[in-house]
Write a protein that holds these residues in place. Sequence first.
Motif, short mmCIF file in Angstrom:
data_model
loop_
_atom_site.label_atom_id
_atom_site.label_comp_id
_atom_site.label_asym_id
_atom_site.label_seq_id
_atom_site.Cartn_x
_atom_site.Cartn_y
_atom_site.Cartn_z
N GLY A 158 1.13 -1.42 0.38
CA GLY A 158 0.13 -0.37 -0.63
C GLY A 158 0.55 1.45 0.16
N GLY A 159 0.32 2.38 -0.19
CA GLY A 159 0.86 3.49 0.02
C GLY A 159 1.32 3.93 -1.20
N ARG A 160 1.52 5.41 -1.29
CA ARG A 160 2.53 5.84 -1.98
C ARG A 160 3.52 6.44 -2.83
N ALA A 161 4.60 6.12 -2.77
CA ALA A 161 5.68 6.32 -2.66
C ALA A 161 6.97 6.27 -4.42
N PRO A 162 6.33 6.65 -5.30
CA PRO A 162 7.36 5.73 -6.09
C PRO A 162 8.73 6.06 -6.38
N GLU A 163 9.16 5.04 -6.39
CA GLU A 163 11.02 4.97 -6.19
C GLU A 163 11.74 5.18 -7.50
N GLU A 164 10.33 5.13 -8.84
CA GLU A 164 11.22 4.99 -10.36
C GLU A 164 10.26 5.36 -10.39
N LEU A 165 10.87 5.78 -12.24
CA LEU A 165 9.71 6.52 -13.42
C LEU A 165 9.02 5.02 -13.86
N ALA A 166 7.50 4.96 -14.03
CA ALA A 166 7.10 3.56 -14.52
C ALA A 166 5.52 4.04 -14.81
N ALA A 167 5.99 3.72 -16.61
CA ALA A 167 3.74 3.58 -16.87
C ALA A 167 2.64 3.14 -15.80
N ASN A 168 1.54 2.54 -16.43
CA ASN A 168 0.37 2.74 -16.09
C ASN A 168 0.19 1.33 -17.55
N TYR A 169 0.51 0.18 -17.06
CA TYR A 169 0.65 -0.38 -18.12
C TYR A 169 -0.65 -2.01 -17.98
N ARG A 170 -1.60 -0.98 -17.23
CA ARG A 170 -2.38 -2.40 -16.04
C ARG A 170 -3.36 -3.02 -16.30
N MET A 171 -3.73 -3.80 -16.39
CA MET A 171 -4.77 -5.02 -17.33
C MET A 171 -5.97 -4.22 -16.34
#
Length: 409
Positions: free
Chosen positions: A231-244
Motif C-alpha cells: 500500500g502507499g504511494r511513494a514512487p521510487e522509479e519512473l514507471a508507466a501505467n500498463y495495468r490490465m
Amino acid sequence: MSTTAAPSAHRPIVDEPVPQPVRWGAPELARLTAMVQQPSLFYWKGPQTTALIEEFRRHYAFKYCYPCSSGTASLHIAVAALKLKPGDEVIVAPITDMGSVIGVLFQQGVPVFADLEPRTYNLDPADVRRKVTSRTRAIMAVHLAGNPCNTTALAAIAQEHGLALIEDCAQSWGARHQGQPIGLVGDFGCYSFNDFKHIACGDGGLVATNSEQLGPGLAKWGDKSYDRVAGGRAPEELAANYRMSEPQSAVAAAQLGKLTDIVARRNRAGELLTARLAGAPGLLLPTVAPGDFHSYWFYLLRIEPAKFTVSRNELAAAFNAEGVIAGPGYIPTTVYRYPVFQNHNFFGGAWPVRDLGLTTMDYRQVNCPVAEAIIADCITLRINEAMSDAYIEKVARAVQTVTRRLARA
Ligand SMILES: Cc1ncc(COP(=O)(O)O)c(C=O)c1O
C-alpha cells in the motif's frame, strides 16, 4: 459472323473459403457474466485477473506473473525492471514487431540488431555473440511466427557475459523448446493477447519471471511504481501505467482454457504443410530444431528467386489465384530500416543518449544480411486452428502446382 467462346471461369485448386475459427463463446461469456456482477473492474486482486494468472500458470510454471495492457507493455516492464543505464544495449532481432524495441528505447537503452538464422528466422547465436559489448545488458529473443529460438545457446551467452535474457513470446503461444514451454529459460517471458494472436482479449499482455530478485518488484513497473502489496504511494522509479483490467482478464482467462487445443491444431496444420510441400521446386521451408515444437502463428517460407520465371510478388499472386491465402513478405523492411530508426527520431527529432555521447549507434549503417534476404524472398501462408487436413492438402496441392508451373526449366 464469328463467335468466340466465353472464357471458362478458373476454378481455383483451393475451392473453398478459408476456414474461420470461432474464437469466442460460452467460456468467455461465463466469465464476462460473472464480471458484471463484481463491484469493481480494477485488476489488483480482481477475480478475473486472479483467474487469468491461475490459468496462465497451468501452462507456464512461473512464480511471478504480471498481467498488463499489451505485449509491448510486457516487454517494456521487463526491460524497465533491469534498470538500464542510459546507453546500455539490448540485443534484438531485426524481424519483429515494433513492440519488441519500444520499451528499450523508452528506457534510454540502445537496441542492437543481430542477424537471424536463415531457416528458423530467429536470432543467430553466433551473431549475437559478435554483438556483445561492454555496454550489453540483455538479449531479447523473439520467437518468430511460433518457432522457438535456440534459447539454450542464447542463455549460455547471457550467462557467460552476465546478461539478462528476455523472451518475446508474443507470436509463439504454446511453442516449446526442448520440451519446455518457451519463456521459462530466460529471466522473463513476455506474452501478448492482442487480437491477432493464438489467444486474445482485444489487447493485453503478461510478463512473468521466476527470478527472486526481479519478481517481487515486477508489478510496480507496470503500475506507476505504486506499491499495491504494502500500500502507499511513494514512487521510487519512473514507471508507466500498463495495468490490465478485469474485462480483458476475463476474456484472456477463458482463452487460456483453449490454448492446448488451438496450438495442437495449428502445429498439426503447419507440420502437414511442411510434409506436403517437401520437394516443391524453389521453396525453402521453415525448419524446426529437433526436439522443438512450433505453434505456427503463421507459416513463413522462403523462395529461391533465381529458380522462378516470375518475381516473389508474382508468385504470391499466383498462389492467391489458386485460392491460397498468401502474402508476399512479412513486415515491409527490417525494423532498423523504419523511418523512426533511420532518422533517429525517437524523442521529438532527437535521441538524447546519442546526443549526449552515450552511444555511437547509427542505424543507417546497420545491416543484417540474412534478415534482409528473408525480407526480400519470404512468403507468408495463413495457418489457423480451423483448417482441416483436407484444407491443408488443397493448399499444398495448389502451392505445388503453381511452383512447378512457374519454376525455371
Ligand atoms: C514478436 C512481437 N513482439 C511484441 C508484440 C507486441 O504485442 P502487442 O501488440 O500486444 O503490444 C508483437 C505484436 O504483434 C509481436 O508480434
